[in-house]
Design a protein around this motif. Structure first.
Motif, mmCIF file in Angstrom:
data_model
loop_
_atom_site.group_PDB
_atom_site.id
_atom_site.type_symbol
_atom_site.label_atom_id
_atom_site.label_comp_id
_atom_site.label_asym_id
_atom_site.label_seq_id
_atom_site.Cartn_x
_atom_site.Cartn_y
_atom_site.Cartn_z
ATOM 1 N N GLY A 7 0.817 -1.207 0.000
ATOM 2 C CA GLY A 7 0.000 0.000 0.000
ATOM 3 C C GLY A 7 0.849 1.254 0.000
ATOM 4 N N MET A 8 0.202 2.364 -0.278
ATOM 5 C CA MET A 8 0.878 3.655 -0.250
ATOM 6 C C MET A 8 1.176 4.052 1.190
ATOM 7 S SD MET A 8 2.059 6.276 -1.882
ATOM 8 C CE MET A 8 1.423 6.112 -3.548
ATOM 9 N N GLN A 9 2.224 4.857 1.385
ATOM 10 C CA GLN A 9 2.470 5.450 2.693
ATOM 11 C C GLN A 9 1.251 6.295 3.091
ATOM 12 O OE1 GLN A 9 5.995 7.260 1.066
ATOM 13 N NE2 GLN A 9 7.288 6.339 2.624
ATOM 14 N N SER A 10 0.931 6.309 4.378
ATOM 15 C CA SER A 10 -0.202 7.059 4.929
ATOM 16 C C SER A 10 -1.545 6.589 4.375
ATOM 17 C CB SER A 10 -0.043 8.571 4.678
ATOM 18 O OG SER A 10 1.061 9.085 5.385
ATOM 19 N N SER A 11 -1.593 5.337 3.962
ATOM 20 C CA SER A 11 -2.848 4.786 3.437
ATOM 21 C C SER A 11 -3.641 4.031 4.493
ATOM 22 C CB SER A 11 -2.558 3.833 2.274
ATOM 23 O OG SER A 11 -1.891 2.669 2.740
ATOM 24 N N GLY A 12 -3.038 3.778 5.650
ATOM 25 C CA GLY A 12 -3.671 2.930 6.649
ATOM 26 C C GLY A 12 -3.222 1.487 6.551
ATOM 27 N N ALA A 13 -2.256 1.212 5.670
ATOM 28 C CA ALA A 13 -1.812 -0.169 5.474
ATOM 29 C C ALA A 13 -1.119 -0.734 6.711
ATOM 30 C CB ALA A 13 -0.886 -0.260 4.258
ATOM 31 N N THR A 14 -0.447 0.133 7.462
ATOM 32 C CA THR A 14 0.189 -0.355 8.694
ATOM 33 C C THR A 14 -0.859 -0.758 9.718
ATOM 34 O OG1 THR A 14 2.147 1.019 8.343
ATOM 35 C CG2 THR A 14 1.765 0.221 10.574
ATOM 36 N N ALA A 15 -1.878 0.071 9.897
ATOM 37 C CA ALA A 15 -2.951 -0.273 10.831
ATOM 38 C C ALA A 15 -3.653 -1.564 10.405
ATOM 39 C CB ALA A 15 -3.953 0.870 10.919
ATOM 40 N N PHE A 16 -3.849 -1.716 9.106
ATOM 41 C CA PHE A 16 -4.456 -2.938 8.587
ATOM 42 C C PHE A 16 -3.591 -4.156 8.911
ATOM 43 C CE2 PHE A 16 -4.807 -5.848 4.845
ATOM 44 C CZ PHE A 16 -6.080 -6.325 5.112
ATOM 45 N N THR A 17 -2.293 -4.039 8.652
ATOM 46 C CA THR A 17 -1.382 -5.154 8.915
ATOM 47 C C THR A 17 -1.269 -5.430 10.406
ATOM 48 O OG1 THR A 17 -0.149 -4.497 6.942
ATOM 49 C CG2 THR A 17 0.916 -6.060 8.433
ATOM 50 N N ARG A 18 -1.275 -4.362 11.183
ATOM 51 C CA ARG A 18 -1.224 -4.519 12.640
ATOM 52 C C ARG A 18 -2.457 -5.279 13.131
ATOM 53 N NH1 ARG A 18 -0.832 -5.373 17.047
ATOM 54 N NH2 ARG A 18 -0.092 -4.193 18.858
ATOM 55 N N THR A 19 -3.583 -5.053 12.502
ATOM 56 C CA THR A 19 -4.807 -5.776 12.848
ATOM 57 C C THR A 19 -4.685 -7.245 12.473
ATOM 58 O OG1 THR A 19 -6.103 -3.752 12.485
ATOM 59 C CG2 THR A 19 -7.317 -5.832 12.513
ATOM 60 N N LEU A 20 -4.156 -7.520 11.302
ATOM 61 C CA LEU A 20 -3.954 -8.913 10.898
ATOM 62 C C LEU A 20 -2.969 -9.625 11.816
ATOM 63 C CD1 LEU A 20 -3.766 -8.623 6.997
ATOM 64 C CD2 LEU A 20 -5.770 -8.968 8.456
ATOM 65 N N ALA A 21 -2.050 -8.853 12.394
ATOM 66 C CA ALA A 21 -1.046 -9.426 13.295
ATOM 67 C C ALA A 21 -1.641 -9.867 14.626
ATOM 68 C CB ALA A 21 0.081 -8.416 13.542
ATOM 69 N N GLU A 22 -2.898 -9.519 14.880
ATOM 70 C CA GLU A 22 -3.566 -9.990 16.090
ATOM 71 C C GLU A 22 -3.948 -11.468 15.999
ATOM 72 O OE1 GLU A 22 -4.347 -8.426 19.131
ATOM 73 O OE2 GLU A 22 -2.796 -7.088 18.358
ATOM 74 N N ARG A 23 -3.825 -12.033 14.836
ATOM 75 C CA ARG A 23 -4.099 -13.468 14.695
ATOM 76 C C ARG A 23 -3.156 -14.243 15.603
ATOM 77 N NH1 ARG A 23 -3.800 -16.890 8.987
ATOM 78 N NH2 ARG A 23 -4.401 -18.926 9.852
ATOM 79 N N THR A 42 12.590 -17.934 6.433
ATOM 80 C CA THR A 42 12.528 -19.393 6.333
ATOM 81 C C THR A 42 11.453 -20.014 7.210
ATOM 82 O OG1 THR A 42 14.212 -19.615 8.065
ATOM 83 C CG2 THR A 42 14.986 -19.535 5.774
ATOM 84 N N THR A 43 10.918 -19.262 8.161
ATOM 85 C CA THR A 43 9.940 -19.831 9.078
ATOM 86 C C THR A 43 8.698 -20.324 8.346
ATOM 87 O OG1 THR A 43 8.608 -19.407 11.056
ATOM 88 C CG2 THR A 43 8.880 -17.574 9.537
ATOM 89 N N THR A 44 8.115 -21.388 8.870
ATOM 90 C CA THR A 44 6.857 -21.889 8.323
ATOM 91 C C THR A 44 5.658 -21.392 9.132
ATOM 92 O OG1 THR A 44 7.071 -23.914 9.636
ATOM 93 C CG2 THR A 44 7.940 -23.956 7.387
ATOM 94 N N THR A 45 5.933 -20.592 10.158
ATOM 95 C CA THR A 45 4.859 -19.991 10.948
ATOM 96 C C THR A 45 4.122 -18.958 10.098
ATOM 97 O OG1 THR A 45 6.183 -20.265 12.947
ATOM 98 C CG2 THR A 45 4.343 -18.715 13.069
ATOM 99 N N ASP A 46 2.815 -18.809 10.315
ATOM 100 C CA ASP A 46 2.049 -17.791 9.600
ATOM 101 C C ASP A 46 2.729 -16.436 9.772
ATOM 102 O OD1 ASP A 46 0.138 -19.631 8.778
ATOM 103 O OD2 ASP A 46 -1.200 -19.236 10.455
ATOM 104 N N PHE A 47 2.897 -15.711 8.664
ATOM 105 C CA PHE A 47 3.714 -14.505 8.671
ATOM 106 C C PHE A 47 3.036 -13.458 7.789
ATOM 107 C CE2 PHE A 47 8.543 -13.419 8.943
ATOM 108 C CZ PHE A 47 8.280 -12.053 8.994
ATOM 109 N N VAL A 48 2.773 -12.277 8.358
ATOM 110 C CA VAL A 48 2.231 -11.165 7.587
ATOM 111 C C VAL A 48 3.228 -10.013 7.595
ATOM 112 C CG1 VAL A 48 0.958 -10.228 9.595
ATOM 113 C CG2 VAL A 48 0.260 -9.600 7.264
ATOM 114 N N ALA A 49 3.432 -9.407 6.440
ATOM 115 C CA ALA A 49 4.365 -8.287 6.307
ATOM 116 C C ALA A 49 3.754 -7.236 5.390
ATOM 117 C CB ALA A 49 5.703 -8.758 5.752
ATOM 118 N N LYS A 50 4.133 -5.977 5.640
ATOM 119 C CA LYS A 50 3.647 -4.878 4.804
ATOM 120 C C LYS A 50 4.801 -4.111 4.203
ATOM 121 C CE LYS A 50 3.387 -0.714 5.353
ATOM 122 N NZ LYS A 50 3.354 0.639 5.964
ATOM 123 N N ALA A 51 4.727 -3.889 2.899
ATOM 124 C CA ALA A 51 5.719 -3.087 2.186
ATOM 125 C C ALA A 51 5.009 -1.942 1.490
ATOM 126 C CB ALA A 51 6.467 -3.935 1.169
#
Length: 219
Positions: A7-23, A42-51
């Motif tokens: 997402g674009m900077q200042s789009s709310g993508a960090t807040a969105f990803t932070r919410t997904l990180a509550e899993r 390399t981890t096989t654990t569920d992993f969410v990242a935002k760029a």
């Protein structure tokens, strides 16, 4: 599952990803700094990242390195996004702000080929049922409880270091502007500026048209 949010900077993508990180049990990079590409992990654990969108690292670079199973595009009305970003000191980091909006429009034009889901920031903060449905279909279930940030930064870092200890030495970890106890719609709507609108019609005409149609605005 490995999920990449773009997402674009200042789009709310960090807040969105932070919410997904509550899993429960997942690993998260809620805000990869603009001067870094997504890491190889390399981890096989569920992993969410935002760029974020930059001129330095195309989406293809993030995908090649992170190897996500799914990629999500987080969109915000470009008029609100531009107004918010124009006040940020990082607006020209890793590319001039206007250049990044040009790239965003190009990504939007090819969205059906490169993204597995499109989430609108406005729907996300409004808890629109479509957001929950789309994410559940994607394979990363979202619950109402995730809108409250119960995982603190120490927990997110501990989980990250345990899963990928090498990242402590190879990249900077930040948490962006996702502050406070949870998601809010406080920052959703910005005052309209005709000059900004005209500028955005040149920079991202397809995304502007999409939002005008979405909002039922006259052409």
């Amino acid at each position: 599952m490995r999920l990449l949010v773009h997402g674009m900077q200042s789009s709310g993508a960090t807040a969105f990803t932070r919410t997904l990180a509550e899993r429960p049990g997942c690993v998260a990079l809620a805000d990869i700094p603009n001067n870094y590409a997504a890491p190889r992990v390399t981890t096989t654990t569920d992993f969410v990242a935002k760029a974020v969108v930059t001129t330095a690292y195309p989406l293809a670079v993030h995908v090649e390195r992170f190897r996500p199973d799914k990629v999500v595009l987080l969109l915000r009305d470009p008029r609100d996004n531009y107004a918010s970003l124009s006040k940020a000191n990082y607006r020209h980091y890793s590319g001039l702000m206007d250049e990044k909006f040009l790239i965003l429009d190009q990504l939007f034009a090819t969205r059906d080929r490169i993204f597995d889901a499109i989430i609108h920031y406005e729907d996300f903060v409004a808890r629109d049922p479509s957001v929950f449905t789309d994410l559940n279909t994607l394979g990363w279930p979202l619950e109402e409880a995730h809108y409250t940030f119960r995982r603190d930064y120490n927990d997110l870092l501990r989980t990250l270091w345990e899963a990928e200890p090498a990242l402590q030495e190879t990249m900077e970890v930040v948490f962006g502007n996702a502050r406070g106890p949870g998601v809010t719609d406080r920052w959703r709507d910005k005052p309209r500026n005709p000059e900004t609108d005209a500028r955005l019609e040149q920079l991202c005409p397809r995304l502007m048209r999409h939002y005008r149609e979405r909002n039922g605005e006259a052409a």
